[in-house]
Design a protein around this motif. Structure first.
Motif, PDB file in Angstrom:
ATOM      1  N   ALA A   6       7.311  -1.192   1.863  1.00 48.66           N
ATOM      2  CA  ALA A   6       7.598  -2.544   1.368  1.00 48.66           C
ATOM      3  C   ALA A   6       7.665  -2.613  -0.156  1.00 48.66           C
ATOM      4  N   GLN A   7       8.258  -1.595  -0.795  1.00 53.10           N
ATOM      5  CA  GLN A   7       8.440  -1.585  -2.252  1.00 53.10           C
ATOM      6  C   GLN A   7       7.131  -1.631  -3.031  1.00 53.10           C
ATOM      7  N   MET A   8       6.004  -1.525  -2.373  1.00 53.32           N
ATOM      8  CA  MET A   8       4.730  -1.723  -3.061  1.00 53.32           C
ATOM      9  C   MET A   8       4.017  -0.404  -3.334  1.00 53.32           C
ATOM     10  N   MET A   9       4.205   0.540  -2.438  1.00 53.90           N
ATOM     11  CA  MET A   9       3.446   1.777  -2.562  1.00 53.90           C
ATOM     12  C   MET A   9       4.322   2.968  -2.163  1.00 53.90           C
ATOM     13  N   THR A  10       4.271   4.012  -2.954  1.00 50.57           N
ATOM     14  CA  THR A  10       5.034   5.228  -2.644  1.00 50.57           C
ATOM     15  C   THR A  10       4.076   6.417  -2.707  1.00 50.57           C
ATOM     16  N   THR A  11       4.139   7.260  -1.695  1.00 56.50           N
ATOM     17  CA  THR A  11       3.320   8.474  -1.714  1.00 56.50           C
ATOM     18  C   THR A  11       4.227   9.684  -1.614  1.00 56.50           C
ATOM     19  N   SER A  12       4.047  10.634  -2.523  1.00 58.96           N
ATOM     20  CA  SER A  12       4.809  11.888  -2.484  1.00 58.96           C
ATOM     21  C   SER A  12       3.841  13.053  -2.610  1.00 58.96           C
ATOM     22  N   THR A  13       4.246  14.190  -2.071  1.00 59.40           N
ATOM     23  CA  THR A  13       3.374  15.360  -2.147  1.00 59.40           C
ATOM     24  C   THR A  13       4.160  16.561  -2.671  1.00 59.40           C
ATOM     25  N   ALA A  14       3.439  17.606  -3.032  1.00 55.93           N
ATOM     26  CA  ALA A  14       4.071  18.876  -3.400  1.00 55.93           C
ATOM     27  C   ALA A  14       3.120  19.996  -2.968  1.00 55.93           C
ATOM     28  N   SER A  15       3.704  21.098  -2.532  1.00 53.09           N
ATOM     29  CA  SER A  15       2.889  22.202  -2.017  1.00 53.09           C
ATOM     30  C   SER A  15       2.381  23.088  -3.158  1.00 53.09           C
ATOM     31  N   GLY A  16       1.461  23.968  -2.816  1.00 54.06           N
ATOM     32  CA  GLY A  16       1.092  25.044  -3.735  1.00 54.06           C
ATOM     33  C   GLY A  16       2.124  26.156  -3.654  1.00 54.06           C
ATOM     34  N   LYS A  17       1.891  27.232  -4.375  1.00 58.27           N
ATOM     35  CA  LYS A  17       2.812  28.378  -4.350  1.00 58.27           C
ATOM     36  C   LYS A  17       2.019  29.676  -4.550  1.00 58.27           C
ATOM     37  N   ILE A  18       2.656  30.755  -4.137  1.00 61.64           N
ATOM     38  CA  ILE A  18       2.049  32.055  -4.412  1.00 61.64           C
ATOM     39  C   ILE A  18       3.159  33.024  -4.825  1.00 61.64           C
ATOM     40  N   ILE A  19       2.873  33.830  -5.837  1.00 53.32           N
ATOM     41  CA  ILE A  19       3.863  34.838  -6.246  1.00 53.32           C
ATOM     42  C   ILE A  19       3.604  36.113  -5.451  1.00 53.32           C
ATOM     43  N   LEU A  20       4.638  36.604  -4.787  1.00 52.35           N
ATOM     44  CA  LEU A  20       4.487  37.837  -3.994  1.00 52.35           C
ATOM     45  C   LEU A  20       4.658  39.072  -4.873  1.00 52.35           C
ATOM     46  N   PHE A  21       5.667  39.055  -5.722  1.00 51.37           N
ATOM     47  CA  PHE A  21       5.978  40.216  -6.565  1.00 51.37           C
ATOM     48  C   PHE A  21       6.520  39.730  -7.913  1.00 51.37           C
ATOM     49  N   SER A 108      -6.041  28.856 -10.256  1.00 52.16           N
ATOM     50  CA  SER A 108      -6.283  29.880  -9.235  1.00 52.16           C
ATOM     51  C   SER A 108      -5.021  30.663  -8.915  1.00 52.16           C
ATOM     52  N   GLY A 109      -3.917  30.368  -9.611  1.00 57.57           N
ATOM     53  CA  GLY A 109      -2.657  31.062  -9.324  1.00 57.57           C
ATOM     54  C   GLY A 109      -1.855  30.396  -8.224  1.00 57.57           C
ATOM     55  N   LEU A 110      -2.328  29.245  -7.731  1.00 60.59           N
ATOM     56  CA  LEU A 110      -1.614  28.565  -6.642  1.00 60.59           C
ATOM     57  C   LEU A 110      -0.739  27.411  -7.148  1.00 60.59           C
ATOM     58  N   GLY A 111      -0.603  27.306  -8.458  1.00 64.21           N
ATOM     59  CA  GLY A 111       0.348  26.333  -9.008  1.00 64.21           C
ATOM     60  C   GLY A 111      -0.150  24.899  -9.001  1.00 64.21           C
ATOM     61  N   SER A 112      -1.459  24.693  -9.172  1.00 64.73           N
ATOM     62  CA  SER A 112      -1.998  23.325  -9.056  1.00 64.73           C
ATOM     63  C   SER A 112      -1.359  22.380 -10.076  1.00 64.73           C
ATOM     64  N   GLY A 113      -1.211  22.819 -11.329  1.00 63.46           N
ATOM     65  CA  GLY A 113      -0.662  21.939 -12.366  1.00 63.46           C
ATOM     66  C   GLY A 113       0.778  21.558 -12.053  1.00 63.46           C
ATOM     67  N   ALA A 114       1.579  22.540 -11.673  1.00 59.51           N
ATOM     68  CA  ALA A 114       2.992  22.270 -11.372  1.00 59.51           C
ATOM     69  C   ALA A 114       3.111  21.373 -10.144  1.00 59.51           C
ATOM     70  N   ALA A 115       2.227  21.564  -9.163  1.00 58.53           N
ATOM     71  CA  ALA A 115       2.308  20.756  -7.940  1.00 58.53           C
ATOM     72  C   ALA A 115       1.941  19.299  -8.220  1.00 58.53           C
ATOM     73  N   ILE A 116       0.922  19.074  -9.051  1.00 58.23           N
ATOM     74  CA  ILE A 116       0.547  17.693  -9.384  1.00 58.23           C
ATOM     75  C   ILE A 116       1.704  17.026 -10.129  1.00 58.23           C
ATOM     76  N   SER A 117       2.295  17.752 -11.075  1.00 60.93           N
ATOM     77  CA  SER A 117       3.434  17.186 -11.815  1.00 60.93           C
ATOM     78  C   SER A 117       4.608  16.904 -10.882  1.00 60.93           C
ATOM     79  N   ALA A 118       4.871  17.815  -9.950  1.00 61.54           N
ATOM     80  CA  ALA A 118       6.002  17.632  -9.025  1.00 61.54           C
ATOM     81  C   ALA A 118       5.776  16.412  -8.128  1.00 61.54           C
ATOM     82  N   ALA A 119       4.550  16.256  -7.644  1.00 61.74           N
ATOM     83  CA  ALA A 119       4.242  15.091  -6.793  1.00 61.74           C
ATOM     84  C   ALA A 119       4.436  13.805  -7.601  1.00 61.74           C
ATOM     85  N   LEU A 120       4.018  13.833  -8.868  1.00 58.89           N
ATOM     86  CA  LEU A 120       4.140  12.665  -9.748  1.00 58.89           C
ATOM     87  C   LEU A 120       5.616  12.296  -9.980  1.00 58.89           C
ATOM     88  N   VAL A 121       6.429  13.298 -10.271  1.00 60.05           N
ATOM     89  CA  VAL A 121       7.860  13.036 -10.519  1.00 60.05           C
ATOM     90  C   VAL A 121       8.522  12.479  -9.251  1.00 60.05           C
TER      91      VAL A 121
END
Ligand code: MEV
Length: 322
Positions: A6-21, A108-121
């Protein structure tokens, strides 16, 4: 990942990440492979606030509340919020309250900062009634990563924004890669912080002191990453594991490993992991171990007994990956 009520509340999420190589060498133009980790997520909820209150960012997990109007230019979340408002074409500051939460361990290498920013955007653009394409999210999050990490390659924002496995070369759009046979990784948290900015800075200073030596290590890491792409495509788990071990050796040469990580890596290998390596900035943070059905439980137990604070199992190569 978005829900608008209802135009009042928006919730978005973003995952963590892991580098394989390929971590660290990717900062110097070599390729790297990373996957999202959907089991851990950051969430941003936007609600309309009373008129005149402007934008407020509430980092709920750390009990910090920041008024956008009063935030320094170097506040990474304020920066990303300002950029997203600009992207949305919103000139006058709206009365919106952003509440951010995350179960991605910090540093921790799981991308917490980038994920919070991505969810915010995502939350901001969606609340503004606009699309939030991966390219836009990635581009804006990169700007906040620069404040967090200094000279980021862009891999964290790319894998989190696109939320799919990526083959990544700095400055190029992320590619996907073929997975011949799904495989399982144990992701183990050493419980020791991994300050990416610090380890990336140390590698830079070492590279400045010995450019030829470090370029040679980066190129050997690139060989490993190319080999890993082929092994993943062919579903050759033994080769993937062996390449993880070689990549770990190279990361030790770069000086970004640590005795605590190596103790956990040794424990995982001794318990039957086909390969293991640190993941991300290093020194602490998470490591990954390649397991199969027979070894998964023993490796998890061995990692916990050796001091891991948490172990997540994640599958690479299945739908809903991560
Ligand atoms: C951090 O997740 C990965 C590093 O390669 C840094 C970067 O790529 O920006 C260590």
């Amino acid at each position: 990942m978005q829900a608008r009520i209802a135009q009042m509340m928006t919730t978005s999420t973003a995952s963590g990440k892991i580098i394989l190589f390929g971590e660290h060498a990717v900062v110097y133009g070599r390729p790297a492979i990373a996957v999202p980790v959907a089991q851990v997520r950051a969430t941003a909820t936007v609600t309309d606030a009373p008129p005149g209150s402007g934008c407020t960012i509430v980092a709920q997990d750390i009990g910090e509340e920041t008024r956008l109007a009063a935030a320094a230019a170097t506040h990474p979340l304020a920066l990303v919020l300002r950029l997203a408002l600009e992207e949305a074409g919103i000139g006058a500051e709206p009365d919106w309250r952003f509440v951010l939460t995350s179960d991605i361990p910090i540093a921790s290498g799981l991308g917490s900062g980038a994920a919070i920013s991505a969810a915010l955007v995502r939350a901001l653009l969606t609340h503004a009634g606009q699309p939030a394409p991966a390219e836009t999210v990635s581009r804006l999050v990169y700007r906040s990563e620069e404040l967090f990490h200094g000279t980021p390659s862009g891999i964290d924002n790319a894998v989190i924004a696109y939320e799919r496995p990526v083959w990544f070369v700095k400055g190029q759009p992320p590619e996907s890669f073929a997975v011949g046979q799904p495989f399982t990784l144990a992701i183990a948290d050493s419980g020791i912080p991994s300050p990416t900015k610090e380890s990336v800075g140390d590698v830079r200073r070492a590279w400045e002191a010995d450019p030829a030596g470090y370029e040679a290590i980066f190129s050997r890491i690139a060989d490993v990453v190319h080999g890993a792409r082929r092994a993943i495509r062919d579903g050759n788990l033994a080769a993937i594991g062996a390449l993880m071990n070689t990549n770990q050796q190279r990361l030790e040469e770069l000086g970004v490993s640590s005795p605590a990580l190596e103790k956990l890596i040794d424990a995982a290998r001794a318990a039957g992991a086909k390969g293991a390596k640190l993941s991300g900035g290093g020194r602490g943070g998470n490591l990954i171990a390649l397991v199969d059905e027979e070894s998964a439980e023993a490796v998890q137990t061995a990692l916990v007994n050796a001091g891991a604070k948490r172990v997540i199992l994640t599958q690479v190569g299945t739908a809903g990956i991560g």
